[in-house]
Write a protein that holds these residues in place. Sequence first.
Motif, PDB file in Angstrom:
ATOM      1  N   SER A  56      14.897 -35.868  43.152  1.00  0.00           N
ATOM      2  CA  SER A  56      15.217 -35.091  41.937  1.00  0.00           C
ATOM      3  C   SER A  56      13.987 -34.344  41.411  1.00  0.00           C
ATOM      4  O   SER A  56      14.008 -33.825  40.299  1.00  0.00           O
ATOM      5  CB  SER A  56      15.761 -36.010  40.846  1.00  0.00           C
ATOM      6  N   ASP A  57      12.946 -34.303  42.212  1.00  0.00           N
ATOM      7  CA  ASP A  57      11.698 -33.644  41.814  1.00  0.00           C
ATOM      8  C   ASP A  57      11.939 -32.159  41.527  1.00  0.00           C
ATOM      9  O   ASP A  57      12.643 -31.493  42.280  1.00  0.00           O
ATOM     10  CB  ASP A  57      10.678 -33.821  42.950  1.00  0.00           C
ATOM     11  N   LYS A  58      11.319 -31.685  40.454  1.00  0.00           N
ATOM     12  CA  LYS A  58      11.563 -30.295  40.040  1.00  0.00           C
ATOM     13  C   LYS A  58      10.688 -29.326  40.833  1.00  0.00           C
ATOM     14  O   LYS A  58       9.466 -29.447  40.845  1.00  0.00           O
ATOM     15  CB  LYS A  58      11.264 -30.141  38.552  1.00  0.00           C
ATOM     16  N   VAL A  59      11.349 -28.357  41.480  1.00  0.00           N
ATOM     17  CA  VAL A  59      10.596 -27.292  42.149  1.00  0.00           C
ATOM     18  C   VAL A  59      10.781 -26.025  41.320  1.00  0.00           C
ATOM     19  O   VAL A  59      11.828 -25.384  41.325  1.00  0.00           O
ATOM     20  CB  VAL A  59      11.065 -27.085  43.598  1.00  0.00           C
ATOM     21  N   THR A  60       9.743 -25.706  40.569  1.00  0.00           N
ATOM     22  CA  THR A  60       9.762 -24.597  39.607  1.00  0.00           C
ATOM     23  C   THR A  60       9.112 -23.369  40.255  1.00  0.00           C
ATOM     24  O   THR A  60       8.471 -23.476  41.318  1.00  0.00           O
ATOM     25  CB  THR A  60       8.933 -24.996  38.376  1.00  0.00           C
ATOM     26  N   PRO A  61       9.206 -22.197  39.600  1.00  0.00           N
ATOM     27  CA  PRO A  61       8.486 -21.017  40.116  1.00  0.00           C
ATOM     28  C   PRO A  61       6.990 -21.294  40.281  1.00  0.00           C
ATOM     29  O   PRO A  61       6.371 -20.824  41.242  1.00  0.00           O
ATOM     30  CB  PRO A  61       8.759 -19.958  39.044  1.00  0.00           C
ATOM     31  N   ALA A  62       6.398 -22.089  39.366  1.00  0.00           N
ATOM     32  CA  ALA A  62       4.956 -22.384  39.470  1.00  0.00           C
ATOM     33  C   ALA A  62       4.654 -23.157  40.759  1.00  0.00           C
ATOM     34  O   ALA A  62       3.635 -22.891  41.423  1.00  0.00           O
ATOM     35  CB  ALA A  62       4.510 -23.198  38.256  1.00  0.00           C
ATOM     36  N   VAL A  63       5.527 -24.079  41.126  1.00  0.00           N
ATOM     37  CA  VAL A  63       5.318 -24.847  42.367  1.00  0.00           C
ATOM     38  C   VAL A  63       5.403 -23.899  43.560  1.00  0.00           C
ATOM     39  O   VAL A  63       4.581 -23.957  44.490  1.00  0.00           O
ATOM     40  CB  VAL A  63       6.358 -25.988  42.488  1.00  0.00           C
ATOM     41  N   LEU A  64       6.391 -23.012  43.533  1.00  0.00           N
ATOM     42  CA  LEU A  64       6.547 -22.068  44.654  1.00  0.00           C
ATOM     43  C   LEU A  64       5.355 -21.108  44.726  1.00  0.00           C
ATOM     44  O   LEU A  64       4.863 -20.804  45.824  1.00  0.00           O
ATOM     45  CB  LEU A  64       7.870 -21.314  44.517  1.00  0.00           C
ATOM     46  N   ASP A  65       4.852 -20.668  43.576  1.00  0.00           N
ATOM     47  CA  ASP A  65       3.670 -19.794  43.570  1.00  0.00           C
ATOM     48  C   ASP A  65       2.462 -20.498  44.185  1.00  0.00           C
ATOM     49  O   ASP A  65       1.617 -19.859  44.814  1.00  0.00           O
ATOM     50  CB  ASP A  65       3.304 -19.389  42.127  1.00  0.00           C
ATOM     51  N   ALA A  66       2.407 -21.826  43.976  1.00  0.00           N
ATOM     52  CA  ALA A  66       1.247 -22.592  44.467  1.00  0.00           C
ATOM     53  C   ALA A  66       1.376 -22.950  45.944  1.00  0.00           C
ATOM     54  O   ALA A  66       0.493 -23.602  46.500  1.00  0.00           O
ATOM     55  CB  ALA A  66       1.105 -23.869  43.636  1.00  0.00           C
ATOM     56  N   ALA A  67       2.483 -22.534  46.590  1.00  0.00           N
ATOM     57  CA  ALA A  67       2.756 -22.968  47.978  1.00  0.00           C
ATOM     58  C   ALA A  67       2.965 -21.759  48.899  1.00  0.00           C
ATOM     59  O   ALA A  67       4.074 -21.542  49.397  1.00  0.00           O
ATOM     60  CB  ALA A  67       3.994 -23.867  47.986  1.00  0.00           C
ATOM     61  N   PRO A  68       1.917 -20.988  49.163  1.00  0.00           N
ATOM     62  CA  PRO A  68       2.089 -19.747  49.938  1.00  0.00           C
ATOM     63  C   PRO A  68       2.552 -19.974  51.380  1.00  0.00           C
ATOM     64  O   PRO A  68       3.100 -19.062  52.001  1.00  0.00           O
ATOM     65  CB  PRO A  68       0.700 -19.095  49.890  1.00  0.00           C
ATOM     66  N   GLU A  69       2.322 -21.180  51.910  1.00  0.00           N
ATOM     67  CA  GLU A  69       2.700 -21.456  53.305  1.00  0.00           C
ATOM     68  C   GLU A  69       4.088 -22.087  53.431  1.00  0.00           C
ATOM     69  O   GLU A  69       4.558 -22.377  54.532  1.00  0.00           O
ATOM     70  CB  GLU A  69       1.683 -22.413  53.964  1.00  0.00           C
ATOM     71  N   LEU A  70       4.737 -22.329  52.288  1.00  0.00           N
ATOM     72  CA  LEU A  70       5.991 -23.089  52.304  1.00  0.00           C
ATOM     73  C   LEU A  70       7.132 -22.274  52.917  1.00  0.00           C
ATOM     74  O   LEU A  70       7.341 -21.111  52.580  1.00  0.00           O
ATOM     75  CB  LEU A  70       6.355 -23.490  50.866  1.00  0.00           C
ATOM     76  N   LYS A  71       7.870 -22.932  53.849  1.00  0.00           N
ATOM     77  CA  LYS A  71       8.998 -22.272  54.521  1.00  0.00           C
ATOM     78  C   LYS A  71      10.325 -22.935  54.191  1.00  0.00           C
ATOM     79  O   LYS A  71      11.364 -22.298  54.206  1.00  0.00           O
ATOM     80  CB  LYS A  71       8.816 -22.326  56.058  1.00  0.00           C
ATOM     81  N   ILE A  72      10.285 -24.229  53.938  1.00  0.00           N
ATOM     82  CA  ILE A  72      11.549 -24.949  53.745  1.00  0.00           C
ATOM     83  C   ILE A  72      11.380 -26.128  52.768  1.00  0.00           C
ATOM     84  O   ILE A  72      10.360 -26.824  52.803  1.00  0.00           O
ATOM     85  CB  ILE A  72      12.113 -25.440  55.113  1.00  0.00           C
ATOM     86  N   ILE A  73      12.400 -26.275  51.921  1.00  0.00           N
ATOM     87  CA  ILE A  73      12.476 -27.443  51.023  1.00  0.00           C
ATOM     88  C   ILE A  73      13.767 -28.166  51.375  1.00  0.00           C
ATOM     89  O   ILE A  73      14.829 -27.529  51.424  1.00  0.00           O
ATOM     90  CB  ILE A  73      12.572 -27.017  49.542  1.00  0.00           C
ATOM     91  N   VAL A  74      13.697 -29.462  51.632  1.00  0.00           N
ATOM     92  CA  VAL A  74      14.943 -30.223  51.770  1.00  0.00           C
ATOM     93  C   VAL A  74      15.027 -31.241  50.646  1.00  0.00           C
ATOM     94  O   VAL A  74      14.149 -32.099  50.491  1.00  0.00           O
ATOM     95  CB  VAL A  74      15.089 -30.914  53.145  1.00  0.00           C
ATOM     96  N   ARG A  75      16.094 -31.100  49.863  1.00  0.00           N
ATOM     97  CA  ARG A  75      16.393 -32.062  48.800  1.00  0.00           C
ATOM     98  C   ARG A  75      17.144 -33.206  49.489  1.00  0.00           C
ATOM     99  O   ARG A  75      18.283 -33.018  49.955  1.00  0.00           O
ATOM    100  CB  ARG A  75      17.271 -31.352  47.753  1.00  0.00           C
ATOM    101  N   ALA A  76      16.479 -34.353  49.621  1.00  0.00           N
ATOM    102  CA  ALA A  76      17.113 -35.500  50.278  1.00  0.00           C
ATOM    103  C   ALA A  76      18.133 -36.090  49.306  1.00  0.00           C
ATOM    104  O   ALA A  76      17.848 -36.995  48.551  1.00  0.00           O
ATOM    105  CB  ALA A  76      16.061 -36.530  50.671  1.00  0.00           C
ATOM    106  N   GLY A  77      19.324 -35.523  49.330  1.00  0.00           N
ATOM    107  CA  GLY A  77      20.372 -35.920  48.402  1.00  0.00           C
ATOM    108  C   GLY A  77      21.381 -34.801  48.276  1.00  0.00           C
ATOM    109  O   GLY A  77      21.370 -33.851  49.069  1.00  0.00           O
ATOM    110  N   ALA A  78      22.237 -34.912  47.274  1.00  0.00           N
ATOM    111  CA  ALA A  78      23.347 -33.963  47.155  1.00  0.00           C
ATOM    112  C   ALA A  78      23.040 -32.823  46.185  1.00  0.00           C
ATOM    113  O   ALA A  78      23.115 -31.644  46.530  1.00  0.00           O
ATOM    114  CB  ALA A  78      24.598 -34.709  46.703  1.00  0.00           C
ATOM    115  N   GLY A  79      22.700 -33.169  44.933  1.00  0.00           N
ATOM    116  CA  GLY A  79      22.541 -32.156  43.877  1.00  0.00           C
ATOM    117  C   GLY A  79      21.215 -31.436  44.011  1.00  0.00           C
ATOM    118  O   GLY A  79      20.185 -32.067  44.248  1.00  0.00           O
ATOM    119  N   TYR A  80      21.227 -30.117  43.837  1.00  0.00           N
ATOM    120  CA  TYR A  80      19.975 -29.351  43.989  1.00  0.00           C
ATOM    121  C   TYR A  80      19.691 -28.511  42.754  1.00  0.00           C
ATOM    122  O   TYR A  80      19.017 -27.486  42.818  1.00  0.00           O
ATOM    123  CB  TYR A  80      20.016 -28.494  45.272  1.00  0.00           C
ATOM    124  N   ASP A  81      20.200 -28.966  41.597  1.00  0.00           N
ATOM    125  CA  ASP A  81      19.934 -28.270  40.338  1.00  0.00           C
ATOM    126  C   ASP A  81      18.474 -28.396  39.907  1.00  0.00           C
ATOM    127  O   ASP A  81      18.050 -27.730  38.962  1.00  0.00           O
ATOM    128  CB  ASP A  81      20.873 -28.803  39.239  1.00  0.00           C
TER     129      ASP A  81
END
Length: 306
Positions: A56-81
């Motif tokens: 349930s960890d929050k991935v905000t715009p700030a997290v994405l800005d800090a991750a220039p190499e990021l290609k994929i996020i998998v939410r290990a679970g059902a809800g992705y809000d």
Amino acid sequence: MKILIATQKPFAPVAVNGIRKIAEEAGHEVALLEKYPGEAELCAAVGDVNALIIRSDKVTPAVLDAAPELKIIVRAGAGYDNVDLDAATAHGVVVMNTPGQNSNAVAELVIAMMIYMYRNQFTPAAGNEIMGKTLGVQAFGNVGRLVGKKAEALGMKVKAIDPFLSEDKIREGGAEPAGSLEELYSTCDFVSVHIPATPQTIKSIGYDLISKMPKGAVLVNAARKEVIDEEGLMKALTEREDLKYITDLMPDNYDLLKEKFGLRVFATPKKMGAQTKEANINAGLAAARQIVDFFATGSRRFQVNK
Ligand code: 3PG
């Protein structure tokens, strides 16, 4: 590739070891960030990360800005809000969930919560039995169907409603279709909520529905806090001394609810529906496999930001 497992509520170690094994056998490196305080620590950890496994960890715009190499996020679970999908798409990051992998754990907790509330939170006053009572399942997806099956096995009648399923599909899943939400709420001794938090569903369950429930009814919420209109819930519980609410998502006004309604309300201290070793292994290992496949073949199965 570098895969970061970022979990404020950690997986069981056996699941972390399983993720590590799958990733390392495919030639990837795994880092672990557990029980971190918040966004700043996550931002500091994602600078060189190519893939992220979260709960349930929050991935905000700030997290994405800090991750220039990021290609994929998998939410290990059902809800992705908890993931800002628009920001992820804008950054070219694929977001996936692992549907169904932790459903049994949540469904078992729902049944436990129903019995716990019917037995007055295990205090000595005479309680009730769930056998012969009617359960209404609001949204008949992976969790809702399992809750229905388990309830039926315990002798309950099961009704369900789902905006995305025909009446025939609901019957195939073992429940009697309810014609409307009003019907579900007004005819069921328990209603178990299994809708996601979306702009359409947020605060959608309030006074109008809850106050329609039959005498002694219990509302069960193991889905999302945000779908309940807490003011409406408070009003319904105030007017109807027979109604009860049990949830796996701590309400914002829980102290007040407890003070006013005592044993008629209960919230788990921390969301624990999916917190079993089995669910951690199922969802965590599925997440690892989805990432390995994505880098090996480009597979986007279970992508949610299409
Ligand atoms: C889900 O959406 O899969 C459940 O709410 C479980 O969430 P959790 O991984 O934070 O326990």
